[in-house]
Design a protein around this motif. Structure first.
Motif, PDB file in Angstrom:
ATOM      1  N   VAL A 108      15.465  51.256 -58.923  1.00  0.00           N
ATOM      2  CA  VAL A 108      16.770  50.679 -58.575  1.00  0.00           C
ATOM      3  C   VAL A 108      16.694  49.157 -58.478  1.00  0.00           C
ATOM      4  N   TYR A 109      15.492  48.612 -58.277  1.00  0.00           N
ATOM      5  CA  TYR A 109      15.365  47.155 -58.167  1.00  0.00           C
ATOM      6  C   TYR A 109      15.574  46.463 -59.512  1.00  0.00           C
ATOM      7  N   GLY A 110      15.433  47.197 -60.605  1.00  0.00           N
ATOM      8  CA  GLY A 110      15.827  46.711 -61.921  1.00  0.00           C
ATOM      9  C   GLY A 110      15.344  45.321 -62.256  1.00  0.00           C
ATOM     10  N   ALA A 111      16.301  44.432 -62.481  1.00  0.00           N
ATOM     11  CA  ALA A 111      15.982  43.070 -62.916  1.00  0.00           C
ATOM     12  C   ALA A 111      15.566  42.150 -61.772  1.00  0.00           C
ATOM     13  N   ASN A 112      15.494  42.659 -60.544  1.00  0.00           N
ATOM     14  CA  ASN A 112      15.031  41.831 -59.418  1.00  0.00           C
ATOM     15  C   ASN A 112      13.617  41.315 -59.685  1.00  0.00           C
ATOM     16  N   ARG A 113      13.337  40.110 -59.275  1.00  0.00           N
ATOM     17  CA  ARG A 113      12.005  39.529 -59.461  1.00  0.00           C
ATOM     18  C   ARG A 113      11.378  39.039 -58.162  1.00  0.00           C
ATOM     19  N   SER A 125      19.776  43.166 -52.574  1.00  0.00           N
ATOM     20  CA  SER A 125      20.783  43.793 -53.421  1.00  0.00           C
ATOM     21  C   SER A 125      20.096  44.471 -54.610  1.00  0.00           C
ATOM     22  N   VAL A 126      20.625  45.623 -55.025  1.00  0.00           N
ATOM     23  CA  VAL A 126      20.055  46.333 -56.185  1.00  0.00           C
ATOM     24  C   VAL A 126      21.181  46.654 -57.164  1.00  0.00           C
ATOM     25  N   ASP A 127      21.802  45.621 -57.671  1.00  0.00           N
ATOM     26  CA  ASP A 127      22.982  45.772 -58.522  1.00  0.00           C
ATOM     27  C   ASP A 127      22.708  45.484 -59.992  1.00  0.00           C
ATOM     28  N   HIS A 128      21.431  45.441 -60.385  1.00  0.00           N
ATOM     29  CA  HIS A 128      21.119  45.122 -61.778  1.00  0.00           C
ATOM     30  C   HIS A 128      20.106  46.104 -62.362  1.00  0.00           C
ATOM     31  N   PRO A 129      20.478  47.387 -62.468  1.00  0.00           N
ATOM     32  CA  PRO A 129      19.566  48.372 -63.058  1.00  0.00           C
ATOM     33  C   PRO A 129      19.327  48.075 -64.533  1.00  0.00           C
ATOM     34  N   VAL A 130      18.145  48.468 -65.036  1.00  0.00           N
ATOM     35  CA  VAL A 130      17.815  48.223 -66.443  1.00  0.00           C
ATOM     36  C   VAL A 130      17.527  49.525 -67.191  1.00  0.00           C
ATOM     37  N   SER A 131      17.879  50.662 -66.596  1.00  0.00           N
ATOM     38  CA  SER A 131      17.785  51.948 -67.287  1.00  0.00           C
ATOM     39  C   SER A 131      18.841  52.873 -66.710  1.00  0.00           C
ATOM     40  N   MET A 132      19.215  53.879 -67.487  1.00  0.00           N
ATOM     41  CA  MET A 132      20.182  54.857 -66.993  1.00  0.00           C
ATOM     42  C   MET A 132      19.599  55.638 -65.828  1.00  0.00           C
ATOM     43  N   TYR A 133      18.299  55.898 -65.866  1.00  0.00           N
ATOM     44  CA  TYR A 133      17.644  56.566 -64.742  1.00  0.00           C
ATOM     45  C   TYR A 133      17.870  55.784 -63.459  1.00  0.00           C
ATOM     46  N   ALA A 134      17.625  54.470 -63.509  1.00  0.00           N
ATOM     47  CA  ALA A 134      17.809  53.626 -62.329  1.00  0.00           C
ATOM     48  C   ALA A 134      19.261  53.640 -61.859  1.00  0.00           C
ATOM     49  N   GLN A 150       8.128  48.003 -72.851  1.00  0.00           N
ATOM     50  CA  GLN A 150       9.132  48.959 -73.303  1.00  0.00           C
ATOM     51  C   GLN A 150      10.515  48.623 -72.735  1.00  0.00           C
ATOM     52  N   PRO A 151      11.577  48.872 -73.497  1.00  0.00           N
ATOM     53  CA  PRO A 151      12.928  48.726 -72.931  1.00  0.00           C
ATOM     54  C   PRO A 151      13.074  49.602 -71.691  1.00  0.00           C
ATOM     55  N   GLY A 152      13.711  49.048 -70.652  1.00  0.00           N
ATOM     56  CA  GLY A 152      13.916  49.797 -69.414  1.00  0.00           C
ATOM     57  C   GLY A 152      12.812  49.604 -68.395  1.00  0.00           C
ATOM     58  N   ALA A 156      23.324  55.304 -57.919  1.00  0.00           N
ATOM     59  CA  ALA A 156      24.528  56.096 -57.676  1.00  0.00           C
ATOM     60  C   ALA A 156      24.291  57.111 -56.558  1.00  0.00           C
ATOM     61  N   ASN A 157      23.111  57.716 -56.512  1.00  0.00           N
ATOM     62  CA  ASN A 157      22.789  58.667 -55.447  1.00  0.00           C
ATOM     63  C   ASN A 157      22.887  58.011 -54.077  1.00  0.00           C
ATOM     64  N   GLU A 158      22.376  56.793 -53.962  1.00  0.00           N
ATOM     65  CA  GLU A 158      22.431  56.097 -52.680  1.00  0.00           C
ATOM     66  C   GLU A 158      23.885  55.846 -52.261  1.00  0.00           C
ATOM     67  N   LEU A 159      24.729  55.450 -53.216  1.00  0.00           N
ATOM     68  CA  LEU A 159      26.137  55.200 -52.915  1.00  0.00           C
ATOM     69  C   LEU A 159      26.861  56.496 -52.529  1.00  0.00           C
TER      70      LEU A 159
END
Length: 335
Positions: free
Chosen positions: A130-135, A144-153, A292-294, A158-161
């Protein structure tokens, strides 16, 4: 207690079920035994649980609403651990609909069953993805975890929301656990340690993405399960410190929490491979590839909140965890 564990034939679910049964809980395992990876491994995990006192099993998917409702009605669980999901970042690029079916529709069915079943506490699997593009490292539940980089993420966010909505509207206590790269005996065949071990023993090259320069917060299965049990036993209430003028993603004025569950010790992939080579007594032929992408370059869990609230304290270094995995792998596959 009576505890329903979805994904009970999976890597984490089978070990968790074993631990709950050992302390005297009754467990209903719920799993569809799908073929995302070799079902024979799932069957072998399940075969270890079925003789144990207090264990029952339901063979069905989360998307099967009627079957899930039946399982809740027949077993009348007090608490639920939802570990069933369509896993894997890379596969989500090929088959995104599978993730919506299992991780969104299926999770909604779990939430509804918990709501109508008067469940005391729902613990569910989220993910470090869920941390996605966070660095900013280490990853904190306050971020904040608003920048997912895969559909899995995206489905895990979405589960948390969705969980928060049910905690807020219906007072359902929920706790989300963001798992960080779990490994160990009985692990998943699509994970790096399993793939590397199989190929090295077969004399085949291993694919090392991002030239091996990325790092992961590898977390041993026993440490993960200990944290899940500690979390399950601690039913959240509204956070008295929660400030709606300065909200945090980690808690709420509803009975809702989210925690990282990791080792808090990131390891570079090349070091991980080096330890595996030592345990196998063989050198790997590495095929160095781009990222790899994602995927993300690094993961690193800040576990202070889980430590503070439950006493969670991961203690297994990779040298020990990988050695145990290799011993299991050699015995299970006769290598």
């Amino acid at each position: 207690m009576r505890i329903l564990v979805t994904g009970a034939a999976g890597f984490i679910g089978s070990k968790l079920s074993e631990c709950l049964l050992a302390r005297g809980d009754e467990v209903l395992g719920y799993d569809n035994l799908n073929d995302y990876y070799d079902p024979r491994l799932k069957q072998a995990r399940l075969a270890r649980l079925q003789p144990l006192a207090g264990f029952r099993f339901a063979h069905a998917s989360l998307e099967d609403r009627a079957a899930l409702e039946r399982a809740f009605a027949d077993f009348a669980p007090q608490r639920v651990v939802n570990l069933a999901a369509q896993a894997g970042v890379r596969y989500s690029l090929e088959n995104p609909r599978a993730y919506v079916d299992s991780n969104v529709v299926g999770f909604l069915n779990v939430l509804e069953a918990c709501r109508h079943g008067g469940i005391e506490h729902l613990v569910y699997a989220s993910s470090s993805s869920v941390y996605g593009a966070n660095r900013k490292l280490p990853f904190s539940v306050e971020d904040s975890v608003d920048h997912p980089v895969s559909m899995y993420a995206a489905t895990k966010k979405a589960n948390e929301l969705m969980a928060h909505t049910y905690s807020h509207l219906f007072g359902l206590p929920t706790t989300g656990l963001r798992f960080f790269t779990v490994y160990g005996p009985w692990g998943r065949p699509d994970m790096a340690l399993f793939l590397f071990t199989r190929n090295i023993l077969a004399g085949r090259p291993i694919d090392v993405f991002n030239q091996g320069r990325h790092s992961r917060d590898f977390t041993y299965i026993d440490d993960i399960v200990e944290g899940v049990v500690r979390t399950l036993d601690r039913v959240p209430g509204p956070d008295p410190q929660y400030d709606p003028m300065a909200p945090t993603p980690a808690s709420s004025d509803a009975p809702y929490r989210v925690y990282n569950i990791g080792n808090h010790r990131p390891v570079e992939l090349l070091r991980y491979i080096e330890v595996l080579e030592d345990c196998l007594g063989r050198k790997a032929t590495m095929r160095l590839l781009p990222m790899q992408p994602g995927d993300v370059p690094d993961t690193y869990a800040d576990v202070e909140a889980l430590r503070r609230d439950t006493g969670y304290s991961p203690s297994t270094p990779i040298e020990v965890g990988i050695e145990r995995f290799v011993a299991w792998y050699r015995e299970f596959y006769g290598e």
